[in-house]
Design a protein around this motif. Structure first.
Motif, mmCIF file in Angstrom:
data_model
loop_
_atom_site.group_PDB
_atom_site.id
_atom_site.type_symbol
_atom_site.label_atom_id
_atom_site.label_comp_id
_atom_site.label_asym_id
_atom_site.label_seq_id
_atom_site.Cartn_x
_atom_site.Cartn_y
_atom_site.Cartn_z
ATOM 1 N N ILE A 53 0.839 -1.202 0.000
ATOM 2 C CA ILE A 53 0.000 0.000 0.000
ATOM 3 C C ILE A 53 0.868 1.244 0.000
ATOM 4 C CG2 ILE A 53 -1.809 1.242 1.224
ATOM 5 C CD1 ILE A 53 -2.630 -1.388 2.483
ATOM 6 N N TYR A 133 -7.720 1.635 -7.080
ATOM 7 C CA TYR A 133 -8.928 1.700 -6.264
ATOM 8 C C TYR A 133 -10.059 0.835 -6.811
ATOM 9 C CZ TYR A 133 -7.335 5.210 -2.991
ATOM 10 O OH TYR A 133 -6.653 5.860 -1.989
ATOM 11 N N SER A 266 -5.121 5.514 2.170
ATOM 12 C CA SER A 266 -5.077 4.047 2.174
ATOM 13 C C SER A 266 -4.185 3.542 3.297
ATOM 14 C CB SER A 266 -4.563 3.538 0.821
ATOM 15 O OG SER A 266 -5.442 3.906 -0.207
ATOM 16 N N GLN A 270 -5.556 1.082 6.279
ATOM 17 C CA GLN A 270 -5.111 -0.303 6.289
ATOM 18 C C GLN A 270 -3.957 -0.572 7.254
ATOM 19 O OE1 GLN A 270 -6.653 -2.692 4.536
ATOM 20 N NE2 GLN A 270 -8.104 -1.226 3.678
ATOM 21 N N ALA A 372 -11.967 1.935 -2.004
ATOM 22 C CA ALA A 372 -11.083 0.972 -1.355
ATOM 23 C C ALA A 372 -10.107 0.392 -2.351
ATOM 24 C CB ALA A 372 -11.913 -0.155 -0.733
ATOM 25 N N PRO A 373 -8.806 0.504 -2.108
ATOM 26 C CA PRO A 373 -7.833 -0.058 -3.020
ATOM 27 C C PRO A 373 -7.721 -1.563 -2.887
ATOM 28 C CG PRO A 373 -6.728 0.897 -1.143
ATOM 29 C CD PRO A 373 -8.187 1.165 -0.954
ATOM 30 N N THR A 375 -5.570 -4.030 -2.028
ATOM 31 C CA THR A 375 -4.289 -4.006 -1.334
ATOM 32 C C THR A 375 -3.414 -5.186 -1.679
ATOM 33 O OG1 THR A 375 -5.230 -5.201 0.547
ATOM 34 C CG2 THR A 375 -5.345 -2.803 0.598
#
Length: 424
Positions: A53, A133, A266, A270, A372-373, A375
């Motif tokens: 990330i 994303y 992010s 996370q 939301a990426p 990850t």
């Protein structure tokens, strides 16, 4: 009699109390080992999250060249970077998409088109926000990677692929707007852009379906003027490194005249929860160590009171008071080693499920699906290592020493005559 041998005989004669002491020590050692395992797993997952990330830093500057971008990407704290070189190009052997809305003014108002395709030269398409994303997705094949440098490959939008019946593996030709350079590129991926076609007329290169992603080298060939990079995105490990990176960028690009933007959302979503788990695990270790020392200290103190008659007889026989304290320390320490071994076995059997319960829950932090990426962080790995077992053994032996020596100070004030008189 040697006090160590006497400690062994005492443990054998008092089996029930020895078993209770072993059970208490097993609980303490298991909790200690669990704290260390969770802390180590959180550290490994945090390092993986920082690599995957990280924090995206966008650098924009007028006249930013690919060469300068490569120098920015070579900075020590940058472990991944991307540059975007946007150009227009014309189709050679396939048809571009056109607007479904008639052009205002008709054919008389139509100007010569400079290029129907919007070609984006990138180093790593996975670092582009729409891809990272998840709003733009690869539906077939793959994206552009740093390994594609020097290769003639492209990733095209699925609407353009559908119109020309193109699939992964096909080859198309794109041409510079002045007609001087032509590149034959192999389609290695097809992506889906969620953007809908505009409801009003736009030039073909502004249609979302006419977008291509190619390696930066292809975009340079199709450039008719000076090749300048729109922006460079640098990925670093944590927000704490942004200040030093700004100083390094300023050293390369000169003071001022560039835009430096840090996107650490992010990272906060996370990585910070994982860091909190690691901190919580470290706090568990301290609390368990202190509580264990207190509980065992109270138990040893009660045992000393129960064994006053035994102590009085030994003292009357001339036994050294420090050896009596040593006997109690040996008895507790002798229970510590099997407790550590059993805790290590329990940790190897149940550690992974406990790690999934704590760290896996942090990975499921609710974030908007549109933002939301992806990850790609591997599940937390919890494994019992010799270093962790050694730490538990050291703390457990320290607890046994403290819990026997401090209550054992009372033995130094005992007198055989008074003890035997009280017990008669």
């Amino acid at each position: 009699m040697n006090f160590v041998k006497r400690a062994g005989m005492s443990l054998g004669a008092r089996r029930s109390k020895t078993a209770a002491l072993l059970a208490i020590f097993l609980v303490i050692c298991t909790l200690l080992l669990g704290g260390f395992l969770l802390q180590a797993a959180a550290g490994r997952q945090e390092a993986a999250a920082q690599r995957t990330i990280g924090v995206d830093v966008t650098v924009r500057k007028k006249g930013l060249t690919p060469a300068l971008t490569d120098r920015l990407g070579a900075l020590d704290m940058v472990h991944r970077y991307n540059a975007e070189l946007a150009v227009q190009a014309a189709t050679k052997d396939f048809a571009p998409l056109t607007s479904k809305v008639p052009e205002p003014g008709g054919a008389a108002a139509r100007k010569k088109d400079k290029g129907a395709l919007a070609v984006n030269g990138v180093r790593d398409s996975g670092m582009l926000l729409p891809f990272s994303y998840g709003s733009t997705k690869i539906t077939a094949g793959r994206g552009i990677t740093p390994d594609d440098e020097g290769r003639d490959v492209a990733v095209i939008e699925q609407r353009l692929a559908a119109k020309n019946r193109l699939e992964v593996g096909d080859t198309v030709q794109v041409e510079s707007t002045d007609g001087k350079h032509t590149s034959a590129v192999k389609v290695v991926g097809i992506f889906q852009d969620p953007a809908q076609d505009p409801t009003m007329w736009v030039a073909p290169h502004e249609l979302p379906g006419n977008t291509l992603y190619v390696p930066a080298g292809i975009a340079k060939k199709l450039t008719t003027g000076t090749a300048t990079v729109r922006e460079a995105v640098l990925k670093i490990g944590s927000p704490d490194q942004a200040r030093q990176l700004h100083a390094d960028v300023e050293h390369l690009l000169g003071r001022g005249g560039f835009e430096f933007r840090v996107n650490d959302k992010s990272y906060r979503d996370q990585v910070r929860p994982i860091q909190r788990v690691g901190t919580f695990a470290g706090l568990i270790v301290w609390v368990i160590a202190l509580a264990g020392a207190l509980i065992l200290g109270l138990i040893v103190m009660l045992q000393i009171r129960e064994r006053r008659a035994e102590l009085g007889v030994l003292l009357s026989m001339g036994e050294n008071k420090w050896k009596l304290i040593g006997q109690h320390a040996v008895e507790v320490a002798a229970v510590t080693l099997p407790a550590v071994a059993l805790a290590a076995l329990a940790g190897s059997l149940t550690g992974q499920s406990a790690g999934d319960a704590f760290l896996g829950r942090q990975n499921d932090t609710p974030v908007s699906a549109a933002r939301a990426p992806d990850t790609g962080i591997a599940p937390p790995t919890v494994r019992v290592e010799a270093a962790d077992v050694g730490k538990v053994a050291g703390i457990a032996l320290g607890i046994s020493l403290v819990s026997t020596v401090i209550p054992g100070i009372g033995i130094l004030r005992l007198h055989p005559r008074s003890i035997l008189t009280d017990t008669e």
